[in-house]
Scaffold this motif. Structure first.
Motif, PDB file in Angstrom:
ATOM      1  N   ARG A   1       0.842  -1.197   0.000  1.00 20.59           N
ATOM      2  CA  ARG A   1       0.000   0.000   0.000  1.00 20.59           C
ATOM      3  C   ARG A   1       0.872   1.240   0.000  1.00 20.59           C
ATOM      4  O   ARG A   1       1.928   1.269   0.625  1.00 20.59           O
ATOM      5  N   PRO A   2       0.432   2.286  -0.688  1.00 25.09           N
ATOM      6  CA  PRO A   2       1.231   3.518  -0.685  1.00 25.09           C
ATOM      7  C   PRO A   2       1.283   4.115   0.717  1.00 25.09           C
ATOM      8  O   PRO A   2       0.283   4.155   1.418  1.00 25.09           O
ATOM      9  N   ARG A   3       2.435   4.543   1.081  1.00 30.93           N
ATOM     10  CA  ARG A   3       2.606   5.137   2.404  1.00 30.93           C
ATOM     11  C   ARG A   3       2.512   6.654   2.264  1.00 30.93           C
ATOM     12  O   ARG A   3       3.247   7.261   1.504  1.00 30.93           O
ATOM     13  N   THR A   4       1.613   7.230   3.018  1.00 28.91           N
ATOM     14  CA  THR A   4       1.456   8.676   3.000  1.00 28.91           C
ATOM     15  C   THR A   4       1.645   9.206   4.403  1.00 28.91           C
ATOM     16  O   THR A   4       1.191   8.603   5.375  1.00 28.91           O
ATOM     17  N   ALA A   5       2.324  10.303   4.471  1.00 24.35           N
ATOM     18  CA  ALA A   5       2.531  10.942   5.769  1.00 24.35           C
ATOM     19  C   ALA A   5       1.386  11.936   5.959  1.00 24.35           C
ATOM     20  O   ALA A   5       1.301  12.938   5.263  1.00 24.35           O
ATOM     21  N   TYR A   6       0.503  11.626   6.865  1.00 29.20           N
ATOM     22  CA  TYR A   6      -0.617  12.506   7.114  1.00 29.20           C
ATOM     23  C   TYR A   6      -0.181  13.628   8.036  1.00 29.20           C
ATOM     24  O   TYR A   6       0.446  13.398   9.062  1.00 29.20           O
ATOM     25  N   LYS A   7      -0.536  14.823   7.655  1.00 28.39           N
ATOM     26  CA  LYS A   7      -0.173  15.984   8.445  1.00 28.39           C
ATOM     27  C   LYS A   7      -1.453  16.670   8.884  1.00 28.39           C
ATOM     28  O   LYS A   7      -2.330  16.949   8.062  1.00 28.39           O
ATOM     29  N   ARG A   8      -1.569  16.915  10.146  1.00 32.60           N
ATOM     30  CA  ARG A   8      -2.755  17.596  10.644  1.00 32.60           C
ATOM     31  C   ARG A   8      -2.686  19.058  10.249  1.00 32.60           C
ATOM     32  O   ARG A   8      -1.617  19.661  10.220  1.00 32.60           O
ATOM     33  N   ASN A   9      -3.820  19.645   9.968  1.00 30.61           N
ATOM     34  CA  ASN A   9      -3.860  21.041   9.570  1.00 30.61           C
ATOM     35  C   ASN A   9      -3.355  21.958  10.674  1.00 30.61           C
ATOM     36  O   ASN A   9      -2.766  23.001  10.393  1.00 30.61           O
ATOM     37  N   GLU A  10      -3.581  21.581  11.922  1.00 22.20           N
ATOM     38  CA  GLU A  10      -3.158  22.428  13.031  1.00 22.20           C
ATOM     39  C   GLU A  10      -1.636  22.507  13.127  1.00 22.20           C
ATOM     40  O   GLU A  10      -1.097  23.408  13.758  1.00 22.20           O
ATOM     41  N   ASP A  11      -0.936  21.571  12.508  1.00 23.47           N
ATOM     42  CA  ASP A  11       0.523  21.561  12.549  1.00 23.47           C
ATOM     43  C   ASP A  11       1.145  22.408  11.440  1.00 23.47           C
ATOM     44  O   ASP A  11       2.343  22.637  11.442  1.00 23.47           O
ATOM     45  N   ASP A  12       0.337  22.848  10.504  1.00 27.63           N
ATOM     46  CA  ASP A  12       0.837  23.605   9.366  1.00 27.63           C
ATOM     47  C   ASP A  12       0.697  25.107   9.645  1.00 27.63           C
ATOM     48  O   ASP A  12      -0.407  25.628   9.700  1.00 27.63           O
ATOM     49  N   PRO A  13       1.822  25.834   9.814  1.00 34.10           N
ATOM     50  CA  PRO A  13       1.730  27.263  10.144  1.00 34.10           C
ATOM     51  C   PRO A  13       1.080  28.086   9.032  1.00 34.10           C
ATOM     52  O   PRO A  13       0.346  29.042   9.307  1.00 34.10           O
ATOM     53  N   ALA A  14       1.329  27.730   7.772  1.00 35.60           N
ATOM     54  CA  ALA A  14       0.722  28.483   6.670  1.00 35.60           C
ATOM     55  C   ALA A  14      -0.797  28.320   6.682  1.00 35.60           C
ATOM     56  O   ALA A  14      -1.543  29.285   6.468  1.00 35.60           O
ATOM     57  N   PHE A  15      -1.247  27.110   6.961  1.00 33.96           N
ATOM     58  CA  PHE A  15      -2.690  26.867   7.018  1.00 33.96           C
ATOM     59  C   PHE A  15      -3.315  27.660   8.162  1.00 33.96           C
ATOM     60  O   PHE A  15      -4.359  28.289   8.007  1.00 33.96           O
ATOM     61  N   MET A  16      -2.662  27.652   9.326  1.00 34.67           N
ATOM     62  CA  MET A  16      -3.208  28.368  10.475  1.00 34.67           C
ATOM     63  C   MET A  16      -3.212  29.879  10.241  1.00 34.67           C
ATOM     64  O   MET A  16      -4.145  30.577  10.647  1.00 34.67           O
ATOM     65  N   ALA A  17      -2.182  30.406   9.570  1.00 34.18           N
ATOM     66  CA  ALA A  17      -2.148  31.837   9.248  1.00 34.18           C
ATOM     67  C   ALA A  17      -3.298  32.193   8.305  1.00 34.18           C
ATOM     68  O   ALA A  17      -3.957  33.231   8.464  1.00 34.18           O
ATOM     69  N   GLU A  18      -3.534  31.332   7.322  1.00 33.93           N
ATOM     70  CA  GLU A  18      -4.641  31.574   6.381  1.00 33.93           C
ATOM     71  C   GLU A  18      -5.981  31.532   7.111  1.00 33.93           C
ATOM     72  O   GLU A  18      -6.869  32.348   6.858  1.00 33.93           O
ATOM     73  N   MET A  19      -6.148  30.600   8.030  1.00 33.95           N
ATOM     74  CA  MET A  19      -7.402  30.523   8.782  1.00 33.95           C
ATOM     75  C   MET A  19      -7.590  31.763   9.652  1.00 33.95           C
ATOM     76  O   MET A  19      -8.702  32.285   9.770  1.00 33.95           O
ATOM     77  N   ALA A  20      -6.510  32.277  10.247  1.00 31.89           N
ATOM     78  CA  ALA A  20      -6.599  33.497  11.062  1.00 31.89           C
ATOM     79  C   ALA A  20      -6.990  34.687  10.190  1.00 31.89           C
ATOM     80  O   ALA A  20      -7.811  35.531  10.601  1.00 31.89           O
ATOM     81  N   ARG A  21      -6.421  34.775   8.992  1.00 35.64           N
ATOM     82  CA  ARG A  21      -6.771  35.866   8.072  1.00 35.64           C
ATOM     83  C   ARG A  21      -8.244  35.804   7.695  1.00 35.64           C
ATOM     84  O   ARG A  21      -8.955  36.818   7.719  1.00 35.64           O
ATOM     85  N   ILE A  22      -8.723  34.602   7.396  1.00 36.18           N
ATOM     86  CA  ILE A  22     -10.135  34.433   7.031  1.00 36.18           C
ATOM     87  C   ILE A  22     -11.034  34.790   8.211  1.00 36.18           C
ATOM     88  O   ILE A  22     -12.063  35.459   8.040  1.00 36.18           O
TER      89      ILE A  22
END
Length: 130
Positions: free
Chosen positions: A78-99
């Motif tokens: 099976r393909p191995r994928t590294a799942y990353k939580r959105n809360e761990d991504d600073p760019a995602f959190m910055a975008e959510m704060a802007r929104i």
């Protein structure tokens, strides 16, 4: 009735195999071209029908198209994928704060407009009622 049963089975096999062959996509038919399978099924109904089912019919895949236990996709392949939580991504959190800030500003503007409209409506009622 028992004497007729083999003929009915042969006719049913002929009809089933002929319809199945005609409806099969030509690029999926195995071992012979589709036209030759049709000729074989018509000329030799019993042998041709059985040959179609065994050697010519396209290999059918499961309708669901999803992985199930025993479907030929072992766990170690099976393909191995590294799942990353959105809360761990600073760019995602910055975008959510802007929104969130934009939504707050829009909400404050709407509240101010609503308060102004309500105040104007009260003034109109007081002026018209007095």
């Amino acid at each position: 009735m028992i004497r007729v049963l083999p003929y009915l089975v042969e006719i049913a096999l002929l009809v089933f195999c002929l319809v199945d062959c005609i409806q099969s996509p030509p690029h999926l038919v195995r071992n012979l071209e589709k036209g030759w399978w049709i000729v074989l099924i018509i000329l030799l109904p019993l042998v041709g029908g059985i040959a179609w089912l065994v050697a010519g019919r396209p290999v059918r895949t499961s309708a669901g198209g999803q992985w199930r236990i025993g479907s030929g996709f072992p766990a170690d392949e099976r393909p191995r994928t590294a799942y990353k939580r959105n809360e761990d991504d600073p760019a995602f959190m910055a975008e959510m704060a802007r929104i969130d800030r934009e939504h707050e500003q829009s909400l404050k503007k709407w509240e101010a407009k609503l308060a102004a409209l309500e105040a104007e409506q009260r003034r109109n009622q007081q002026d018209g009622g007095a």
